[in-house]
Enzyme design. Structure first.
Site, PDB file in Angstrom:
ATOM      1  N   GLU A 166       0.795  -1.227   0.000  1.00 50.98           N
ATOM      2  CA  GLU A 166       0.000   0.000   0.000  1.00 50.98           C
ATOM      3  C   GLU A 166       0.829   1.279   0.000  1.00 50.98           C
ATOM      4  OE1 GLU A 166      -2.829  -0.369   3.196  1.00 50.98           O
ATOM      5  OE2 GLU A 166      -3.912  -1.943   2.157  1.00 50.98           O
ATOM      6  N   GLU A 350      -6.126  -8.097  -0.176  1.00 52.94           N
ATOM      7  CA  GLU A 350      -6.763  -7.837   1.124  1.00 52.94           C
ATOM      8  C   GLU A 350      -8.210  -7.458   0.888  1.00 52.94           C
ATOM      9  OE1 GLU A 350      -4.994  -4.976   3.831  1.00 52.94           O
ATOM     10  OE2 GLU A 350      -2.990  -5.754   3.436  1.00 52.94           O
TER      11      GLU A 350
HETATM   12  C1  FCB Z   1      -4.917  -2.199   5.207  1.00 55.44           C
HETATM   13  C2  FCB Z   1      -3.592  -2.598   5.802  1.00 55.44           C
HETATM   14  C3  FCB Z   1      -3.699  -3.619   6.899  1.00 55.44           C
HETATM   15  C4  FCB Z   1      -4.878  -3.366   7.771  1.00 55.44           C
HETATM   16  C5  FCB Z   1      -6.128  -3.225   6.946  1.00 55.44           C
HETATM   17  C6  FCB Z   1      -7.396  -3.056   7.742  1.00 55.44           C
HETATM   18  O1  FCB Z   1      -4.837  -0.920   4.682  1.00 55.44           O
HETATM   19  O2  FCB Z   1      -2.760  -3.123   4.816  1.00 55.44           O
HETATM   20  O3  FCB Z   1      -2.487  -3.619   7.602  1.00 55.44           O
HETATM   21  O4  FCB Z   1      -4.652  -2.227   8.534  1.00 55.44           O
HETATM   22  O5  FCB Z   1      -5.992  -2.137   6.087  1.00 55.44           O
END
Ligand code: FCB
Length: 439
Positions: A166, A350
């Site tokens: 990210e 994610e």
């Molecule tokens: C993302 C992150 C992870 C966690 C989630 C909820 O942005 O990569 O570490 O904080 O959000």
């Protein structure tokens, strides 16, 4: 939440994700101090001033945690290696750190789990921060050295690797908004971090190619931006939010260009000769990872550039206050393939939510998580049915963990962690996933 593997293409990978500082316990095993230890020590930055000193004690409990991945019938485990554990001062190797990731890798392989590594999920050693952190162009070379050190040890056994989790969070959230470590609110630092984070990505890819590695990717977090109302001003600000959050990073890595509307604000602050770095930044990757959670409604806010603000939206929200908007995942999968990546495989690296999970009679019911997962998997299937080459879907997160500025309050896990006893208890959503994914 009911589906089977047959609903997805042959070879589609299901996984769970975590990160080092959020679960391991950075007081163990000779890890160095990270920027998050300092950030949390400044009042007001982190809920209850909590840190990752113990976290979920994964450092000592990783074997049992890998059993949970295997028993959940997941194919992949996405984890991060900590720069501060491998090189506590940023430069000098900690043999115990290398040994830990070696053991963890073998624990995955012994259970038939594919290791998917991220090299940086924000575990910046403070001596690197003292040298300017992401503001200093040299960080790209230091990061490449760290990449070489850890991947020379475990790279031969990785299924996939991405250098940086990210980049928007690394750069914008941490240097412009001040919401993550190192907590700056400085446009000049932001411009440099926005560029250096991609330069470091490119150099790390180059380093790993030199080690003979393949299946290398990039992982971005995306937020869909809708205008808060029907005015042209709101449309313009939503487009600017989209460019800052999403298009800057995709444009840099896949097109060798940054959006003009972002350069309107950052251009004057960019490091010298930044355009010359695109041949490094655009080093070819083998896949693109998308982290997706929510959308934002954006409107104008006057004041200095970028002059925009988030407006509360009407949709159902998670405990984080984030709107549930599965269409956004479909939108990003289709748009990314159409405009940036073409036939390159896309992985949802994610997706998930926080909910106020409590144990009652030994059970944890988390129906909002189950319906969130089902709705987002439907978006993935819709994109696949339209020809988008999506090859995997990973949930955030295997277990409850240190949710950064929110401390331990926001529980994103499929597995509940009692942070007093460190006991793990699978939630209902975990059992449903295990059932759906059985072979
Ligand atoms: C993302 C992150 C992870 C966690 C989630 C909820 O942005 O990569 O570490 O904080 O959000």
């Amino acid at each position: 939440m009911q589906f089977t593997r047959a609903d997805f293409p042959e070879g589609f990978n299901f996984g769970v994700a975590t990160s080092s500082y959020q679960i391991e316990g950075h007081s163990f095993g000779g890890a160095g101090r990270t920027q998050w230890d300092d950030f949390a020590a400044t009042p007001g930055n982190v809920k209850n001033a909590e840190t990752g000193a113990i976290a979920a004690d994964h450092y000592h409990r990783y074997e049992a945690d890998m059993d949970l991945v295997a028993q959940g019938n997941f194919d992949c485990y996405r984890f991060s290696t900590s720069w501060a554990r491998v090189m506590p001062d940023g430069f000098t190797v900690n043999p115990d750190g290398l040994d830990f990731y070696d053991r963890l890798t073998d624990a995955m392989l012994a259970r038939g789990i594919k290791p998917c590594a991220t090299l940086y999920h924000w575990e910046l050693p403070v001596p690197i921060l003292d040298r300017g952190g992401w503001r200093n162009r040299d960080i790209a070379d230091w990061f490449a050295d760290y990449t070489h050190t850890i991947m020379a040890r475990i790279g031969d056994r990785m299924h996939s690797v991405a250098p940086i989790n990210e980049p928007w969070c690394v750069a914008w959230l941490s240097h412009f908004m001040g919401a993550h470590a190192p907590g700056l609110r400085d446009i000049r630092a932001t411009a440099r971090a926005m560029h250096h984070v991609l330069l470091a990505h490119g150099k790390a890819i180059h380093t790993m190619r030199g080690l003979g590695m393949d299946n290398l990717g990039a992982v971005f977090n995306f937020e869909w931006a809708d205008p808060a109302d029907h005015t042209p001003e709101a449309a313009e600000k939503a487009a600017l939010y989209d460019a800052i959050y999403n298009r800057w990073f995709l444009g840099g890595v896949f097109k060798g260009e940054y959006p003009a509307n972002v350069l309107d604000g950052l251009g004057v602050h960019m490091p010298d000769k930044w355009q010359d770095d695109f041949p490094t930044i655009t080093a070819p990757v083998d896949w693109c990872g998308l982290n997706y959670y929510t959308r934002k409604l954006i409107g104008p806010d006057g004041g200095a550039w970028p002059g925009l603000k988030e407006v509360e939206g009407p949709l159902e929200k998670t405990l984080m206050g984030w709107e549930i908007y599965p269409e956004g995942l479909y939108n990003f999968l289709t748009r990314t393939a159409r405009e940036y990546t073409g036939t390159l495989p896309l992985t949802v690296t994610e997706n998930g939510l926080a909910s106020p999970d409590v144990i009652e009679n030994g059970r944890i019911d988390d129906p909002q998580r189950s319906s969130y997962i089902a709705a987002h998997l439907a978006s993935v299937r819709r994109a696949i049915s339209e020809g988008v080459p999506v090859n995997g879907y990973y949930l955030w997160s295997l277990m409850d963990n240190y949710e950064w500025a929110f401390g331990y309050e926001q529980r994103f896990g499929l597995v509940h962690v009692d942070f007093d006893t460190l006991e793990r208890t699978p939630k209902a959503s975990y059992h449903q996933m295990a059932q759906n994914l059985r072979r």
